[in-house]
Design a protein around this motif. Sequence first.
Motif, short mmCIF file in Angstrom:
data_model
loop_
_atom_site.label_atom_id
_atom_site.label_comp_id
_atom_site.label_asym_id
_atom_site.label_seq_id
_atom_site.Cartn_x
_atom_site.Cartn_y
_atom_site.Cartn_z
N ARG A 174 1.66 -0.01 10.78
CA ARG A 174 0.83 0.91 9.99
C ARG A 174 -0.64 0.56 9.98
N LEU A 175 -0.98 -0.70 10.34
CA LEU A 175 -2.40 -1.07 10.35
C LEU A 175 -3.01 -1.04 11.75
N LEU A 176 -2.21 -0.69 12.76
CA LEU A 176 -2.77 -0.61 14.13
C LEU A 176 -3.87 0.44 14.14
N GLY A 177 -5.00 0.08 14.73
CA GLY A 177 -6.12 1.02 14.79
C GLY A 177 -6.95 1.08 13.52
N ALA A 178 -6.66 0.17 12.58
CA ALA A 178 -7.40 0.20 11.31
C ALA A 178 -8.85 -0.19 11.55
N THR A 179 -9.74 0.38 10.75
CA THR A 179 -11.17 0.07 10.85
C THR A 179 -11.65 -0.46 9.51
N LYS A 180 -12.90 -0.95 9.53
CA LYS A 180 -13.50 -1.47 8.31
C LYS A 180 -14.11 -0.30 7.55
N PRO A 181 -13.75 -0.14 6.28
CA PRO A 181 -14.27 1.01 5.54
C PRO A 181 -15.69 0.75 5.05
N ALA A 182 -16.36 1.84 4.63
CA ALA A 182 -17.72 1.72 4.10
C ALA A 182 -17.68 1.14 2.69
N SER A 183 -18.68 0.30 2.38
CA SER A 183 -18.79 -0.28 1.03
C SER A 183 -19.05 0.82 0.02
N ARG A 184 -18.38 0.73 -1.12
CA ARG A 184 -18.63 1.69 -2.21
C ARG A 184 -17.82 1.29 -3.44
N ARG A 185 -18.12 1.92 -4.55
CA ARG A 185 -17.24 1.78 -5.71
C ARG A 185 -16.20 2.89 -5.59
N THR A 186 -14.96 2.52 -5.81
CA THR A 186 -13.92 3.51 -5.55
C THR A 186 -12.68 3.26 -6.39
N THR A 187 -11.69 4.13 -6.19
CA THR A 187 -10.42 4.01 -6.91
C THR A 187 -9.38 3.42 -5.96
N VAL A 188 -8.58 2.49 -6.47
CA VAL A 188 -7.53 1.94 -5.62
C VAL A 188 -6.16 2.27 -6.22
N VAL A 189 -5.21 2.56 -5.31
CA VAL A 189 -3.82 2.70 -5.71
C VAL A 189 -3.12 1.45 -5.18
N LEU A 190 -2.70 0.57 -6.09
CA LEU A 190 -2.03 -0.66 -5.66
C LEU A 190 -0.56 -0.33 -5.37
N SER A 191 -0.07 -0.76 -4.20
CA SER A 191 1.35 -0.59 -3.91
C SER A 191 2.14 -1.55 -4.80
N PRO A 192 3.43 -1.31 -5.01
CA PRO A 192 4.18 -2.11 -5.99
C PRO A 192 4.08 -3.61 -5.76
N TYR A 193 4.12 -4.06 -4.52
CA TYR A 193 4.07 -5.49 -4.24
C TYR A 193 2.71 -6.09 -4.67
N VAL A 194 1.64 -5.33 -4.46
CA VAL A 194 0.31 -5.81 -4.86
C VAL A 194 0.20 -5.83 -6.39
N THR A 195 0.74 -4.80 -7.03
CA THR A 195 0.73 -4.77 -8.50
C THR A 195 1.46 -5.99 -9.06
N ALA A 196 2.59 -6.34 -8.46
CA ALA A 196 3.36 -7.49 -8.95
C ALA A 196 2.52 -8.76 -8.87
N GLN A 197 1.75 -8.91 -7.79
CA GLN A 197 0.89 -10.10 -7.67
C GLN A 197 -0.21 -10.08 -8.72
#
Lengths: 446, 463
Positions: A215-238
């Motif tokens: 799922r990360l193949l071809g991923a690029t670096k995103p532009a810096s900004r303030r934004t909203t994140v949706v944490l997937s369940p595994y990240v939320t648990a951490q």
Amino acid sequence: MSDLLDIADRVVAMARPGEQLEAFVARGTETDVRVYAGEVEHFVSAQSQGIGIRVVRDGRTGFAYAGTLDDTVIAEVLADARQNVEFGTPDPYAGVAEPDGVPVTEVELWSDELAEFAVDAKIALAKELEQFVLAADSRVRVEDANYADGAAEAAVANTAGIRRYGRENGCYLVVSSLAEDRGEMQTGYGFSVGRRPAELSVAKAGGDAAERATRLLGATKPASRRTTVVLSPYVTAQFLAIIGSTLNGEAVSKGRSLFRDRLGDTVANPLVTLLDDPTNPLAYTATDVDGEGLAARAKPLIEAGVLRQFVHNAYSARRMGTASTANATRGGFKGTPGVGCLALQLQPGTGTQDELIAAVDDGVLIYEVSGLHSGVNPISGDFSTGASGVSITGGQLGAPVREFTLGSTLQRMLLDVVAVGGDVEWLPMSAAGVSLVIGDVTLSGS
Amino acid sequence: MIDQDVLERVLSRAVRTGAEFAEVYAEDRRGTSAGLDDGTVEQVNSGRDRGAGVRVVAGETTGFAYTSDLSEAGLLTAAEAAAAAARQGGDVIRTVALTDGPRRVVSPVDTQPDTVSTAAKVELLNRMNDAARSSGASIAQVSASYADGRKRFLVANTDGVLAHDEQCRINVRCQVVADGDSGMQTGFQSAGFTMGFEMFDTVDVEELARDAARQALTKLRARPAPSGTLPVVIHRGTGGVLFHEACGHGLEADLVSKGGSVYRDRRGQTVASPLITLVDDGTMSGQWGAIGYDDEGHPSQYNVLIQDGVLTDYMWDFLRARKEGRAQSGNGRRQSYQHLPMVRMTNTYVLNGPHDPDDIVADTDYGVFVAELGGGQVNTASGDFVFGMQEAYLIEGGRITEPLREGNLIGNGPQVLRDIDLLGNDFAMGRPGTCGKDGQGVPVGDGQPTLRVRALTIGGTAA
């Protein structure tokens, strides 16, 4: 009932007048099968045991351990612990746990089916897992596919009258995968955990490993900004595990928690209700007693955004003039009890992850974070982590992104919670996962 | 620990079912630790642990079993369990004759810690506490710890190898919390060496505690770290961990052989700035990762991994070297007798470069100076890594100016190696580390001179 409890009893009976004594006796077995390229790469089968003895006299604490249950060595360990007492500072709060009359909630943690599970079947599962991942996607390779199980039994007894014995076993499948496309390589992993072999799912572990690697193949670096994140369940648990560490009564009593003076205050968005409940059998870390032998119990830590209580073992509770919440943790027989949340869970909301994403105009769905141990300071609250995921535009998932950081503070993130999903996922860690939306996070990329 | 003829019989038993290779690793560990927190020496701990792991290799399969029973009966039971796990047919009689290897004293010990009174160890904690607390009125909390450990082990295998080694390590750590108007901040400092109690002839624990306190106090006036991509200067000693993570792990032959490293098939190629020569050196006397023999009985070595930017070699353990038909490099290590060995680093460091460290800062118009890096993490397949900045400052107009709050910096290993454009001549080793891999932790050292990376992404919150 158990030879381990007999040993613990014998040690406690050796206490001298004026001496508090606690014996923790443990034994474990493990099997670990690793498969690579259709062959067993390694097969580990092992048993270990040991004892840890804590002695408290005149407010001073000494501790010693040994990796054996040999009678002669146990006598030496007790002598070592007594000798170590001499060098502590007298502390009026030091001491073993006292029985508190709270009845034990029985949690079924033992499976005979697993204890009798055949070696050939374990190897077959690991081989099947490797095959499943390889068949899922032609770009995917497997670094290793593993089946592992473990059984642990422990007894704890002390001079205050606590006597407990418990045992548990569990098994898991875990696979590490690699995906390669046009010279770019990404990794993935998948796991499935169960108390019985029948609960293990090759399709779940294998499917996740193939999907995560690609799922990360071809991923690029995103532009810096303030934004909203949706944490997937595994990240939320951490994330929850870190929040839990700030609610540790020992850290609080020593002025080392950012929430130390905040009981009764609103510290999070009202959507946030955080519970520690080790009696929930769905929790991977479920247990009937804590590391000092007190009955495990459920407790709300944050209710509708309001900080309700901290977690304690016997020592931190005495320091703060309160009762233990049965949150003594124990990393085996080699150490004294610490304090920690045992099984955290965020009270779920209602939406699916897709529904949460649909409500986000500009943001990132976070698949994974890295460097939590180095970039998050649970004392100051500074939060900075490496991350990867997929961008969200107008409620729709877009292109994968990687090599960026998320920055905020723990304090702000709790207040900036926008939504809690209904998709609870029980994970092999001390907190359950659920999708979580957090607004106004600094994304640092290109 | 175990008689040679017993070892020979156990090894013969382990290969009786036709396996090609068997090994016994036996160890005896003793240790003492003490912790001070909130002005109180909370407890003194001591521990002992001994046991043996038996490894049997048949074809591509390794069987492994361990026991805390070092009697011949206990070892034979473990040997049979390991052989059963590797599962070959047949009944092969093979005698094993062991040759005891020479004693190698890489890190001599003058004063064994178990000959030092516990009171003297506890005294170190009180000195650290007092020194940190007298550093400023804003110091709110101090915790300090001391730990010593002695590991004695032997390795014997069916190739006839018999090696003994003894490693004594001591470390002290100090964490300080300062409390100010802007909230709480932390400072941390530690020191650790593979040597005896004479370590405290040169390590000043009060100085160490004052440094931790200084960090915490400095950060009370820190501003949020910038976010975005900037030049980063990393102070000497503290950046070795970057090479350990961003590059070292990718040069471990077990990762390379499964294709899980960005550095696979790159020997002989330029992978770094020509300024960079990277070494892994188990022979570096007294350092945290120093060993006499590795945990497979191979003598420790000085291995050049990258020479003037060109990848020269990977690091090897027994299994991976055997597969490639080449020599081991002294990098087979394990956490304890309960663990299988694998390829691990020892002391990993970058040799001196040509530049004056002051010029490196002066040459940077706007960037970040990292005085102390924290821990890190790397994805060895993609090379993406993160590191914590435990103590960092802004560089403005070629001068170090304001302190920054903590944050991570991220980058990509192969890219960063190419982006090192200035390398100092002020080499130093860094703090003692524990390297985690596949669930096992082993002591490692690292070091480097002051250097500049042209561009790294800073994970702060300021625009």
